[in-house]
Design a protein around this motif. Structure first.
Motif, PDB file in Angstrom:
ATOM      1  N   CYS A 320       0.838  -1.194   0.000  1.00 15.42           N
ATOM      2  CA  CYS A 320       0.000   0.000   0.000  1.00 15.42           C
ATOM      3  C   CYS A 320       0.876   1.248   0.000  1.00 15.42           C
ATOM      4  CB  CYS A 320      -0.880   0.051   1.257  1.00 15.42           C
ATOM      5  SG  CYS A 320      -1.904  -1.390   1.586  1.00 15.42           S
ATOM      6  N   VAL A 321       0.258   2.369  -0.299  1.00 16.23           N
ATOM      7  CA  VAL A 321       0.866   3.655   0.054  1.00 16.23           C
ATOM      8  C   VAL A 321       0.654   3.800   1.548  1.00 16.23           C
ATOM      9  CG1 VAL A 321       0.747   6.147  -0.198  1.00 16.23           C
ATOM     10  CG2 VAL A 321       0.443   4.683  -2.206  1.00 16.23           C
ATOM     11  N   TYR A 322       1.741   3.722   2.306  1.00 18.71           N
ATOM     12  CA  TYR A 322       1.583   3.633   3.758  1.00 18.71           C
ATOM     13  C   TYR A 322       2.727   4.332   4.470  1.00 18.71           C
ATOM     14  CZ  TYR A 322       1.475   1.667   8.475  1.00 18.71           C
ATOM     15  OH  TYR A 322       1.457   1.526   9.825  1.00 18.71           O
ATOM     16  N   GLY A 323       2.378   5.152   5.422  1.00 14.09           N
ATOM     17  CA  GLY A 323       3.365   5.760   6.289  1.00 14.09           C
ATOM     18  C   GLY A 323       3.893   7.088   5.772  1.00 14.09           C
ATOM     19  N   GLU A 324       4.589   7.785   6.653  1.00 12.39           N
ATOM     20  CA  GLU A 324       5.089   9.120   6.354  1.00 12.39           C
ATOM     21  C   GLU A 324       5.975   9.149   5.116  1.00 12.39           C
ATOM     22  OE1 GLU A 324       4.385  11.919   7.825  1.00 12.39           O
ATOM     23  OE2 GLU A 324       3.472  11.383   9.750  1.00 12.39           O
ATOM     24  N   GLU A 325       6.853   8.163   4.961  1.00 13.83           N
ATOM     25  CA  GLU A 325       7.778   8.180   3.830  1.00 13.83           C
ATOM     26  C   GLU A 325       7.049   8.015   2.505  1.00 13.83           C
ATOM     27  OE1 GLU A 325      11.784   5.860   2.185  1.00 13.83           O
ATOM     28  OE2 GLU A 325      10.978   5.406   4.173  1.00 13.83           O
ATOM     29  N   ASP A 326       6.128   7.055   2.433  1.00 12.27           N
ATOM     30  CA  ASP A 326       5.376   6.853   1.194  1.00 12.27           C
ATOM     31  C   ASP A 326       4.537   8.081   0.857  1.00 12.27           C
ATOM     32  OD1 ASP A 326       6.390   4.357   0.723  1.00 12.27           O
ATOM     33  OD2 ASP A 326       4.513   3.272   1.058  1.00 12.27           O
ATOM     34  N   VAL A 327       3.875   8.652   1.843  1.00 13.60           N
ATOM     35  CA  VAL A 327       3.022   9.813   1.591  1.00 13.60           C
ATOM     36  C   VAL A 327       3.866  11.004   1.141  1.00 13.60           C
ATOM     37  CG1 VAL A 327       1.403  11.454   2.633  1.00 13.60           C
ATOM     38  CG2 VAL A 327       1.213   9.018   3.147  1.00 13.60           C
ATOM     39  N   ALA A 328       5.041  11.157   1.725  1.00 10.88           N
ATOM     40  CA  ALA A 328       5.928  12.248   1.319  1.00 10.88           C
ATOM     41  C   ALA A 328       6.396  12.086  -0.116  1.00 10.88           C
ATOM     42  CB  ALA A 328       7.133  12.312   2.254  1.00 10.88           C
ATOM     43  N   ASN A 329       6.397  10.860  -0.628  1.00 10.01           N
ATOM     44  CA  ASN A 329       6.847  10.599  -1.995  1.00 10.01           C
ATOM     45  C   ASN A 329       5.716  10.650  -3.018  1.00 10.01           C
ATOM     46  OD1 ASN A 329       9.619  10.309  -1.569  1.00 10.01           O
ATOM     47  ND2 ASN A 329       9.382   8.186  -0.894  1.00 10.01           N
ATOM     48  N   LEU A 330       4.524  11.001  -2.577  1.00 14.37           N
ATOM     49  CA  LEU A 330       3.429  11.206  -3.516  1.00 14.37           C
ATOM     50  C   LEU A 330       3.570  12.592  -4.144  1.00 14.37           C
ATOM     51  CD1 LEU A 330       0.413   9.785  -1.471  1.00 14.37           C
ATOM     52  CD2 LEU A 330       1.614   8.687  -3.380  1.00 14.37           C
ATOM     53  N   ILE A 331       3.362  12.677  -5.435  1.00 18.19           N
ATOM     54  CA  ILE A 331       3.529  13.951  -6.147  1.00 18.19           C
ATOM     55  C   ILE A 331       2.157  14.537  -6.443  1.00 18.19           C
ATOM     56  CG2 ILE A 331       4.499  15.083  -8.171  1.00 18.19           C
ATOM     57  CD1 ILE A 331       6.473  12.748  -8.365  1.00 18.19           C
TER      58      ILE A 331
END
Length: 355
Positions: A320-331
């Protein structure tokens, strides 16, 4: 909207995946709050949402608890985003919908146009990522990303730039445009080559360099059929649906989390302006932001949680898109500008890419 560069932090309606849910849940804490005394027994809440898994999950974790606790009625209007969006605009100020689900850019525009309400403080909303507070209440993250057949490439795809590798030449199913996948892929091609949504020329030039394509794919079912027939090696697609397909049908298919990040897609719960069921609508959204409902989305369809506190086991979190790091990497792009360019870009795509 003021033009600005995209910051790090959408094709057609999200796929429909079957869900079998049997978990019995206790009445959520939100249902016991005094403010809910405003909810009158017999009230009817009209909810516009996609069918399939999302309908089933929301029935179990939202509709049934609300009906049991308050004696209210929940009416679903199922179908695609364009239909309910058009209806909501026609009914602006006198809505038949109380809650409608829109995608990331449509939700923001609906707030600007006075069709739906901006997010405000309700139960569980303080746990949302900031990105999920734009245009209403984000209930699920998804992302468009490179997906590929591990048996047909020389190395894993870890970057959007990998589409231009020699071993993928002539093996790519490029997503059609317009559409979320095609839009995301074009925008990322532009970013890789010094452009962005305001300077799309580098993107068209780079995509043209990939010709000839093995195919153009206009739907997930079409792409997955080509993967099953070993006709293509890679494409750009929603990660959640492709991961479910890989887990259930084709284990050779891999979903990348590229180093440059992924264009965000997000399902947004929107409360309509003028609803006569404000408290009940807020209760609905609050339950959608509950850990139980967010966990069901992740477990059943690999949608990323939009609340920070939800803990997922590592194996599920990786899908999944999960956690602070993944969300920060969403454009997050300037979607208003992107949509405004859709006609011109579609003509260019037909002329320069798909011809």
């Amino acid at each position: 909207m003021t033009e600005k560069k995209p910051s790090l932090v959408t094709r057609r309606d999200f796929g429909r995946l079957a869900l079998g849910a049997s978990t019995i849940i206790a009445a959520p804490a939100i249902l016991t709050r005094p403010v809910r005394a405003q909810i009158a027994p017999g009230s009817r809440l009209v909810v516009g949402i996609w069918g399939g898994a999302q309908e089933r999950i929301t029935r179990q974790f939202i509709a049934e608890p609300l009906m049991e606790r308050y004696g209210v009625e929940i009416e679903y209007v199922l179908g695609g985003t364009p239909e309910r969006r058009a209806r909501a605009y026609q009914e602006r100020g006198r809505p038949s919908f109380d809650v409608i689900y829109l995608n990331i850019f449509e939700s923001r525009q609906a707030v600007k146009d006075g069709v739906t309400q901006a997010a405000r403080d309700i139960e569980n909303s303080d746990d949302l990522y900031e990105l999920a507070k734009l245009g209403g209440y984000g209930v699920a993250f998804n992302a468009v990303t490179p997906v590929y057949d591990a048996t047909m490439v020389d190395a894993p795809m870890t970057s959007w730039a990998d589409f231009w590798r020699p071993d993928l030449a002539g093996k790519i199913a490029w997503p059609t445009y317009p559409g979320a996948q095609g839009t995301a892929a074009l925008l990322m091609a532009a970013r890789l080559n010094g452009g962005d949504e305001y300077n799309i020329d580098p993107g068209f030039k780079a995509v043209a360099e990939l010709k000839p394509f093995a195919a153009f794919q206009g739907s997930q079912a079409q792409l997955y059929g080509m993967f099953d027939a070993d006709q293509v090696a890679a494409s750009a697609e929603f990660g959640s649906f492709t991961q479910k397909y890989a887990d259930t049908q084709n284990p050779d298919i891999m979903v990348s989390k590229p180093s440059e990040g992924m264009p965000v897609a997000m399902n947004v719960a929107c409360i309509t302006e003028g609803t006569e069921n404000q408290a009940l609508a807020e209760a609905w959204v609050s339950l959608h932001l509950s850990e139980a409902c967010q966990r069901a989305y992740a477990e059943e369809i690999y949608y990323g949680p939009t609340i920070k506190s939800l803990e997922l086991p590592p194996e599920l979190a990786a899908k999944c898109v999960y956690g602070e790091e993944d969300v920060a990497n969403l454009i997050d792009f300037d979607w208003e500008h992107v949509i405004a360019q859709q006609g011109a870009w579609s003509s260019r795509f037909n002329r320069e890419i798909q011809s």
